[in-house]
Design a protein around this motif. Structure first.
Motif, PDB file in Angstrom:
ATOM      1  N   LYS A   1       0.914  -1.246   0.034  1.00 20.77           N
ATOM      2  CA  LYS A   1      -0.119   0.054   0.088  1.00 20.77           C
ATOM      3  C   LYS A   1       0.856   1.119  -0.010  1.00 20.77           C
ATOM      4  CE  LYS A   1      -3.803   0.059   2.699  1.00 20.77           C
ATOM      5  NZ  LYS A   1      -4.476  -0.208   3.869  1.00 20.77           N
ATOM      6  N   TRP A   2       2.182   1.244   0.841  1.00 23.92           N
ATOM      7  CA  TRP A   2       2.928   2.242   0.867  1.00 23.92           C
ATOM      8  C   TRP A   2       3.394   2.384  -0.548  1.00 23.92           C
ATOM      9  CZ3 TRP A   2       8.520   1.216   1.123  1.00 23.92           C
ATOM     10  CH2 TRP A   2       9.186   2.300   1.306  1.00 23.92           C
ATOM     11  N   ALA A   3       4.204   1.516  -1.094  1.00 20.05           N
ATOM     12  CA  ALA A   3       4.740   1.554  -2.429  1.00 20.05           C
ATOM     13  C   ALA A   3       4.020   1.930  -3.477  1.00 20.05           C
ATOM     14  CB  ALA A   3       5.442  -0.099  -2.674  1.00 20.05           C
ATOM     15  N   ASP A   4       2.839   1.651  -3.435  1.00 16.26           N
ATOM     16  CA  ASP A   4       1.744   2.118  -4.510  1.00 16.26           C
ATOM     17  C   ASP A   4       1.755   3.596  -4.511  1.00 16.26           C
ATOM     18  OD1 ASP A   4      -0.424   1.465  -6.089  1.00 16.26           O
ATOM     19  OD2 ASP A   4      -1.406   2.924  -4.928  1.00 16.26           O
ATOM     20  N   LYS A   5       2.073   4.400  -3.712  1.00 15.59           N
ATOM     21  CA  LYS A   5       2.175   5.870  -3.555  1.00 15.59           C
ATOM     22  C   LYS A   5       3.413   6.238  -4.242  1.00 15.59           C
ATOM     23  CE  LYS A   5      -1.153   6.978  -0.224  1.00 15.59           C
ATOM     24  NZ  LYS A   5      -1.361   5.485   0.246  1.00 15.59           N
ATOM     25  N   PHE A   6       4.482   5.465  -4.644  1.00 20.14           N
ATOM     26  CA  PHE A   6       5.534   5.918  -5.246  1.00 20.14           C
ATOM     27  C   PHE A   6       5.212   6.098  -6.803  1.00 20.14           C
ATOM     28  CE2 PHE A   6       9.140   3.143  -2.882  1.00 20.14           C
ATOM     29  CZ  PHE A   6       8.539   3.874  -1.687  1.00 20.14           C
ATOM     30  N   TYR A   7       4.140   5.671  -7.229  1.00 20.52           N
ATOM     31  CA  TYR A   7       3.691   5.740  -8.502  1.00 20.52           C
ATOM     32  C   TYR A   7       2.903   7.011  -8.983  1.00 20.52           C
ATOM     33  CZ  TYR A   7       5.597   0.944  -8.987  1.00 20.52           C
ATOM     34  OH  TYR A   7       6.458   0.114  -8.984  1.00 20.52           O
ATOM     35  N   GLU A   8       2.772   7.789  -7.715  1.00 22.38           N
ATOM     36  CA  GLU A   8       1.946   9.174  -8.028  1.00 22.38           C
ATOM     37  C   GLU A   8       3.121  10.075  -8.609  1.00 22.38           C
ATOM     38  OE1 GLU A   8       0.781   9.925  -4.060  1.00 22.38           O
ATOM     39  OE2 GLU A   8      -0.994   8.906  -4.233  1.00 22.38           O
ATOM     40  N   ILE A   9       2.558  11.039  -9.315  1.00 20.00           N
ATOM     41  CA  ILE A   9       3.752  11.728 -10.290  1.00 20.00           C
ATOM     42  C   ILE A   9       4.744  12.454  -9.334  1.00 20.00           C
ATOM     43  CG2 ILE A   9       2.297  13.724 -10.590  1.00 20.00           C
ATOM     44  CD1 ILE A   9       4.505  12.046 -13.108  1.00 20.00           C
ATOM     45  N   ASP A  10       4.303  13.250  -8.378  1.00 21.21           N
ATOM     46  CA  ASP A  10       5.292  13.949  -7.280  1.00 21.21           C
ATOM     47  C   ASP A  10       6.365  12.905  -7.046  1.00 21.21           C
ATOM     48  OD1 ASP A  10       3.367  15.967  -8.255  1.00 21.21           O
ATOM     49  OD2 ASP A  10       3.640  16.619  -6.280  1.00 21.21           O
ATOM     50  N   ASN A  11       5.811  11.983  -6.424  1.00 23.25           N
ATOM     51  CA  ASN A  11       6.837  11.010  -5.799  1.00 23.25           C
ATOM     52  C   ASN A  11       7.773  10.243  -6.824  1.00 23.25           C
ATOM     53  OD1 ASN A  11       5.988  11.111  -3.087  1.00 23.25           O
ATOM     54  ND2 ASN A  11       4.282   9.876  -3.499  1.00 23.25           N
ATOM     55  N   SER A  12       7.102  10.013  -7.856  1.00 23.27           N
ATOM     56  CA  SER A  12       7.892   9.316  -9.148  1.00 23.27           C
ATOM     57  C   SER A  12       9.130  10.352  -9.417  1.00 23.27           C
ATOM     58  CB  SER A  12       7.095   9.030 -10.253  1.00 23.27           C
ATOM     59  OG  SER A  12       6.241   8.034 -10.064  1.00 23.27           O
ATOM     60  N   ILE A  13       8.817  11.474  -9.529  1.00 23.13           N
ATOM     61  CA  ILE A  13       9.695  12.485 -10.017  1.00 23.13           C
ATOM     62  C   ILE A  13      10.807  12.768  -8.773  1.00 23.13           C
ATOM     63  CG2 ILE A  13      10.296  15.040 -10.370  1.00 23.13           C
ATOM     64  CD1 ILE A  13       7.483  15.051 -11.936  1.00 23.13           C
ATOM     65  N   GLN A  14      10.464  12.768  -7.878  1.00 21.93           N
ATOM     66  CA  GLN A  14      11.594  12.769  -6.735  1.00 21.93           C
ATOM     67  C   GLN A  14      12.352  11.400  -6.613  1.00 21.93           C
ATOM     68  OE1 GLN A  14      10.714  15.659  -3.399  1.00 21.93           O
ATOM     69  NE2 GLN A  14       8.461  15.403  -4.329  1.00 21.93           N
ATOM     70  N   ASN A  15      11.492  10.378  -6.862  1.00 24.10           N
ATOM     71  CA  ASN A  15      12.231   9.306  -6.626  1.00 24.10           C
ATOM     72  C   ASN A  15      13.465   8.846  -7.772  1.00 24.10           C
ATOM     73  OD1 ASN A  15      10.671   8.391  -4.630  1.00 24.10           O
ATOM     74  ND2 ASN A  15       9.728   6.669  -5.547  1.00 24.10           N
ATOM     75  N   ALA A  16      13.076   9.512  -8.907  1.00 26.53           N
ATOM     76  CA  ALA A  16      13.795   9.105 -10.093  1.00 26.53           C
ATOM     77  C   ALA A  16      15.092  10.251 -10.389  1.00 26.53           C
ATOM     78  CB  ALA A  16      13.200   8.977 -11.311  1.00 26.53           C
ATOM     79  N   PHE A  17      14.744  11.509  -9.779  1.00 19.96           N
ATOM     80  CA  PHE A  17      15.614  12.492 -10.394  1.00 19.96           C
ATOM     81  C   PHE A  17      16.201  13.090  -9.013  1.00 19.96           C
ATOM     82  CE2 PHE A  17      13.048  11.665 -14.136  1.00 19.96           C
ATOM     83  CZ  PHE A  17      14.263  11.590 -15.074  1.00 19.96           C
ATOM     84  N   GLY A  18      15.638  13.176  -7.924  1.00 16.74           N
ATOM     85  CA  GLY A  18      16.272  13.870  -7.016  1.00 16.74           C
ATOM     86  C   GLY A  18      15.007  14.671  -6.062  1.00 16.74           C
ATOM     87  N   GLU A  19      15.425  14.665  -4.598  1.00 18.44           N
ATOM     88  CA  GLU A  19      14.544  15.077  -3.850  1.00 18.44           C
ATOM     89  C   GLU A  19      14.240  16.652  -3.991  1.00 18.44           C
ATOM     90  OE1 GLU A  19      13.279  12.708  -1.873  1.00 18.44           O
ATOM     91  OE2 GLU A  19      12.138  14.003  -0.889  1.00 18.44           O
ATOM     92  N   ALA A  20      13.152  16.958  -3.929  1.00 22.78           N
ATOM     93  CA  ALA A  20      12.917  18.385  -4.218  1.00 22.78           C
ATOM     94  C   ALA A  20      13.571  19.172  -3.095  1.00 22.78           C
ATOM     95  CB  ALA A  20      11.733  18.879  -4.635  1.00 22.78           C
ATOM     96  N   ALA A  21      14.319  19.936  -3.586  1.00 24.07           N
ATOM     97  CA  ALA A  21      15.201  20.993  -2.510  1.00 24.07           C
ATOM     98  C   ALA A  21      16.306  21.947  -3.366  1.00 24.07           C
ATOM     99  CB  ALA A  21      16.051  20.359  -1.593  1.00 24.07           C
ATOM    100  N   GLU A  22      16.548  23.207  -2.505  1.00 27.48           N
ATOM    101  CA  GLU A  22      17.455  23.933  -3.107  1.00 27.48           C
ATOM    102  C   GLU A  22      18.650  23.581  -3.365  1.00 27.48           C
ATOM    103  OE1 GLU A  22      17.896  27.476  -0.727  1.00 27.48           O
ATOM    104  OE2 GLU A  22      15.617  27.833  -1.009  1.00 27.48           O
ATOM    105  N   ASN A  23      19.478  22.471  -2.849  1.00 24.16           N
ATOM    106  CA  ASN A  23      20.473  22.119  -3.240  1.00 24.16           C
ATOM    107  C   ASN A  23      20.331  20.707  -3.892  1.00 24.16           C
ATOM    108  OD1 ASN A  23      19.586  20.444  -1.169  1.00 24.16           O
ATOM    109  ND2 ASN A  23      21.288  20.936   0.336  1.00 24.16           N
ATOM    110  N   SER A  24      19.436  20.542  -4.415  1.00 22.93           N
ATOM    111  CA  SER A  24      19.032  19.226  -5.226  1.00 22.93           C
ATOM    112  C   SER A  24      19.024  19.431  -6.836  1.00 22.93           C
ATOM    113  CB  SER A  24      17.954  18.586  -4.678  1.00 22.93           C
ATOM    114  OG  SER A  24      17.718  17.508  -5.574  1.00 22.93           O
ATOM    115  N   THR A  25      18.734  18.425  -7.711  1.00 26.29           N
ATOM    116  CA  THR A  25      18.793  18.766  -9.077  1.00 26.29           C
ATOM    117  C   THR A  25      17.653  19.659  -9.343  1.00 26.29           C
ATOM    118  OG1 THR A  25      17.862  16.417  -9.068  1.00 26.29           O
ATOM    119  CG2 THR A  25      19.973  16.452  -9.949  1.00 26.29           C
ATOM    120  N   LEU A  26      16.388  19.396  -8.594  1.00 23.26           N
ATOM    121  CA  LEU A  26      15.116  20.189  -8.877  1.00 23.26           C
ATOM    122  C   LEU A  26      14.529  20.470  -7.557  1.00 23.26           C
ATOM    123  CD1 LEU A  26      13.487  17.399  -8.476  1.00 23.26           C
ATOM    124  CD2 LEU A  26      13.365  17.180 -10.610  1.00 23.26           C
ATOM    125  N   SER A  27      13.663  21.775  -7.601  1.00 23.49           N
ATOM    126  CA  SER A  27      12.969  22.322  -6.686  1.00 23.49           C
ATOM    127  C   SER A  27      11.486  22.183  -6.881  1.00 23.49           C
ATOM    128  CB  SER A  27      13.317  23.741  -6.323  1.00 23.49           C
ATOM    129  OG  SER A  27      14.625  23.945  -6.496  1.00 23.49           O
TER     130      SER A  27
END
Lengths: 303, 514
Positions: free
Chosen positions: B345-371
């Motif tokens: 049930k928890w892993a299912d949430k990974f497939y939501e778009i916001d989580n997917s982007i952060q799982n694949a490209f970086g945690e959203a933060a100022e010092n990360s790849t994306l914000s």
């Protein structure tokens, strides 16, 4: 008569000279062959990677820069790995030297009861090891996983080095010395500390070198038995670094120039890694060197 | 592996040490370090914990040689509960499944508990078909990044400046190409007065610059190696490209180029670094090459060209990396997991778009790849010398996190293109009409199949490689050796090898909707 002698003398020294020249040449070539790879890496680590790969740094560095080193030192884990490696090496070597030399001394005494049996027992461990998984289970049950002890305890005695040391004691420390010590009222301990150790500086230096090298280069036990990356030795950190360097940098339609630069920088880092990883070893050799020459040949019993 | 499994049988499986049931589960991730700089890891963990109400216990391991370390721990009877990350090979999964130490998950997938995975399976039947292990169960959760342009591994580049200088047209066929290469060699297009031009080169060590790319000109797409094994699929039939007539014609073409000095003399001996150095030379040396990016010192001199046809009539079939289907093994659940249902049930949430982007490209933060700005993501300015495709590995929790990024998300308002990504997309559009629609999908093999294949392919592949080099460089005669070579491959078990591949492919196809 005298004439012939003179001619002979000149002939002899002539052939000596030839021998000296040939000998010197061969040894020089051999030394250069050994030194060249090190020199090449050193010069490659300060050259522009493009020239290195085009084979243009064969003799001299070209496009000198320290990019590789700068990049490498930017990784915070390097220094920590270095400190860990020093800790593991120093403590590991202390333990190893203690076990190795004392054990070798005991086994070198012919009056030791069960000496043959003990010898056989030690040699047996060189042929039969537990294997990876049983070792892992053992260390886990000893609760030494993920601690410094799992790095230094399993290798606390190197049987091979112990045998080398024992043979040295047996062939170089003569029985008369022990008798002399006994007459002076000394015990085994006195004999060991006051006589054997000072006479064995050469082998001790070599053993320190062997043990230290093994510890410094040790990578597998850290890989399998350490989980916390803050405890990683340098080799493990460097291995992780090389692995991350070679991961695919080109997989999304990225700015081409940036990728080309990135690839270049990583090549420079790779050479720098080799140099950084071997510096302590380079530094150690000259200090041990003098014991290689000295010591072994200096006998204590004349005639 | 056999040793490990024997040890497994000897020691018995007493499971990991998990004390009591708090309703949660533990998760093992192969993360380089939990104390990575900038607190991004902590941020990732907080985000992932916020997706469920039950407590998660995090465990770490090194991602250096992670698979062998983890396999050793498993053999000693120490399992994680949930494992996330991309270090296992499909053969490992088959092995774990055969030993029943991971559990099938398909019974937990339903519309109510795991709506995203359920929907994903409906919308993308290919990844569901690929996830089904040979025993008919599903053990793994996939990651899908449908950035189609990034799966175009080979793009043919030609030096346009040289072409213009010599007044030549962009080649359309292999004969045209030969004329162009000859002119490159003889007329000193880089103008330095030396005949140092390398008309055509390739790199055997690369996953994109390999010589078989040219087979596309005869309407076949294939790739070497562990995963793709020089296979090509035509109308559902799996074929071994190195014994086909087209292969022979390709070798003959290369042989002629080599004889005339149009193919790099070092093509078979150079290392990847030497090849890259040629591409990085300040005065261009290379006329034609194929890569997945235009990573050259003088990249502005080069343009991408359409695939060439062998004779002007055959339609080229260009290869696309089967990764667009998805990667099937990013998460597994081990048998001692206390709450597999909660974990899924928890892993299912990974497939939501916001989580997917952060799982694949970086945690959203100022010092990360994306914000994250409002609902949308923006790419950050990176530290000097970094590129997103490698920097992102330090900004994600671990590479190989389950995710679903459909094609239309890339370049949308929510998830804009990176610089350069748009150009690659344009090249992709140019190649799209030529893409082979039957790609070898890298299906699952049963344990005994995988073992047999590794026995068979070792010898066969080395024969193919040796002969390829000998024929092209003229050390042996292609015409007189060809029939013997085909017979040798047959004798070495070529048919058996092919039938295993065909069986795996048929299983995969059976899972696809008709």
């Amino acid at each position: 008569m005298a004439k012939t002698k003179t001619i002979n003398k000149i002939k002899d020294s002539g052939s000596d000279r030839v021998f000296g020249i040939v000998n010197g040449t061969i040894l020089t070539i051999f030394t250069l062959l050994v030194l060249y790879p090190i020199y090449f890496i050193l010069s490659a680590s300060i050259s522009d990677p493009t020239y290195v790969n085009l084979g243009e740094t064969f003799l001299f560095p070209k496009g000198i820069n320290f990019l590789g080193y700068e990049k490498l030192l930017e990784y915070p884990t390097i220094l920590r790995g270095f400190a860990n490696s020093v800790l593991y090496t120093v403590s590991g070597v202390c333990i190893q030297m203690f076990t190795c030399v004392t054990c070798a001394f005991a086994l070198s005494r012919k009056e030791l009861p069960g000496r043959r049996w003990l010898n056989g027992f030690f040699v047996l461990t060189m042929y039969i090891g537990g294997g990876l998984v049983p070792s892992y289970i053992l260390y886990r049950d000893l609760h030494i996983l993920n601690t410094i002890w799992v790095i230094i305890l399993p290798t606390a005695l190197s049987v091979y080095n112990m045998i080398v040391c024992r043979s040295f004691f047996m062939s170089n420390i003569s029985e008369e010395l022990f008798e002399a010590t006994k007459i002076d009222g000394g015990s085994y301990t006195t004999f060991f500390i006051k006589v054997v150790l000072p006479l064995s500086k050469a082998i001790l230096a070599v053993l320190v070198l062997y043990h230290a090298l093994a510890h410094w280069n040790n990578y597998t036990s850290a890989l399998y038995y350490l989980r916390d990356s803050r405890k990683y030795p340098l080799q493990m950190v460097l291995k992780g670094l090389t692995a991350s360097l070679s991961s695919d940098v080109q997989d999304m339609g990225m700015d081409a120039k940036a990728i080309a630069d990135k690839i270049k920088a990583e090549q420079a880092v790779r050479y720098a890694i080799i140099i950084i990883g071997s510096i302590p070893v380079f530094l150690m050799y000259p200090f041990v060197q003098k014991y290689f020459v000295k010591g072994v040949m200096v006998g204590s019993v004349k005639g | 592996m056999a040793v490990l499994m024997l040890a497994l049988a000897l020691t018995g499986c007493n499971g990991g040490g998990n004390a009591g049931d708090d309703g949660g589960f533990s998760v093992l991730i192969p993360a380089e370090s939990p104390d990575k700089p900038d607190g991004l890891y902590q941020k990732s963990l907080e985000r992932l914990q916020s997706l469920t109400d039950v407590p998660i216990t995090w465990e770490y391991m090194s991602d250096v040689d992670g698979a062998s370390v983890l396999k050793m721990q498993i053999a000693s009877g120490e399992f994680p509960e949930v494992y996330i990350g991309g270090i296992f090979q499909p053969s490992d999964i088959s092995q774990f499944a055969a030993n029943e130490i991971i559990i099938p998950i398909e019974d937990y997938i339903n519309e109510k508990d795991t709506p995203n995975i359920y929907k994903l399976y409906q919308e993308r039947p290919a990844i569901k078909a690929a996830s089904v292990a040979p025993d008919g169960h599903i053990y793994t959760l996939p990651g899908l990044k449908e950035d189609m342009a990034s799966y175009l591994e080979n793009i043919m580049y030609i030096n346009k400046v040289w072409l213009d200088k010599l007044g030549l047209d962009i080649p359309k066929t292999l004969d045209d190409l030969k004329v162009v290469l000859k002119a490159f060699k003889e007329q000193d297009p880089n103008g330095n007065g030396q005949a140092d031009e390398i008309p055509l080169t390739f790199n055997l060590a690369s996953s994109s610059d390999y010589p078989e790319v040219l087979l596309s000109s005869w309407g076949l797409s294939t790739k070497y190696g562990t995963w793709d094994s020089w296979l090509t699929v035509q109308d559902g039939e799996v074929k071994f490209a190195p014994v086909l007539d087209e292969w022979k014609e390709m070798i003959a073409y290369y042989r002629d180029l080599y004889a005339e000095g149009l193919l790099d003399m070092e093509a078979f001996t150079q290392t990847g670094e030497q090849y890259n150095a040629k591409k990085g030379a300040s005065v261009s040396k290379i006329g034609v090459h194929w890569s997945n990016a235009n990573a050259m010192a003088n990249s502005d001199e080069y343009i991408a060209i359409e695939p060439l046809s062998a004779d002007g009539k055959i339609k080229p079939a260009w290869r696309i990396h089967p990764g667009y289907i998805g990667t099937k093994d990013f998460m597994v659940i081990f048998k001692n997991c206390r709450n597999p249902k909660e974990a899924l049930k928890w892993a299912d949430k990974f497939y939501e778009i916001d989580n997917s982007i952060q799982n694949a490209f970086g945690e959203a933060a100022e010092n990360s790849t994306l914000s994250k700005v409002g609902d949308n993501f923006v790419w950050n300015e990176l530290p000097e010398g970094e590129v997103v495709s490698s920097y992102m590995y330090s900004c994600v929790l671990t590479s190989g996190m389950p995710c679903f990024l459909p094609e239309e998300v890339y370049g949308s308002e929510k998830f804009p293109f990176l610089p350069g990504q748009e150009e690659k997309k344009a090249v992709y559009e140019m190649y799209k009409p030529y893409l082979d629609d039957e790609v070898w999908p890298r299906p699952y093999y049963a344990v005994e199949e995988a073992n047999r294949l590794s026995e068979l392919t070792t010898d066969i592949f080395s024969l193919v490689e040796t002969k390829r080099a000998k024929w092209i460089t003229g050390a042996e005669d292609l015409e007189s050796g060809w029939e013997q070579y085909k017979a040798d491959i047959k004798r070495m078990g070529g048919d058996e090898m092919l039938s295993i591949y065909q069986g795996a492919y048929d299983r995969y196809q059976a899972g696809m909707p008709k």
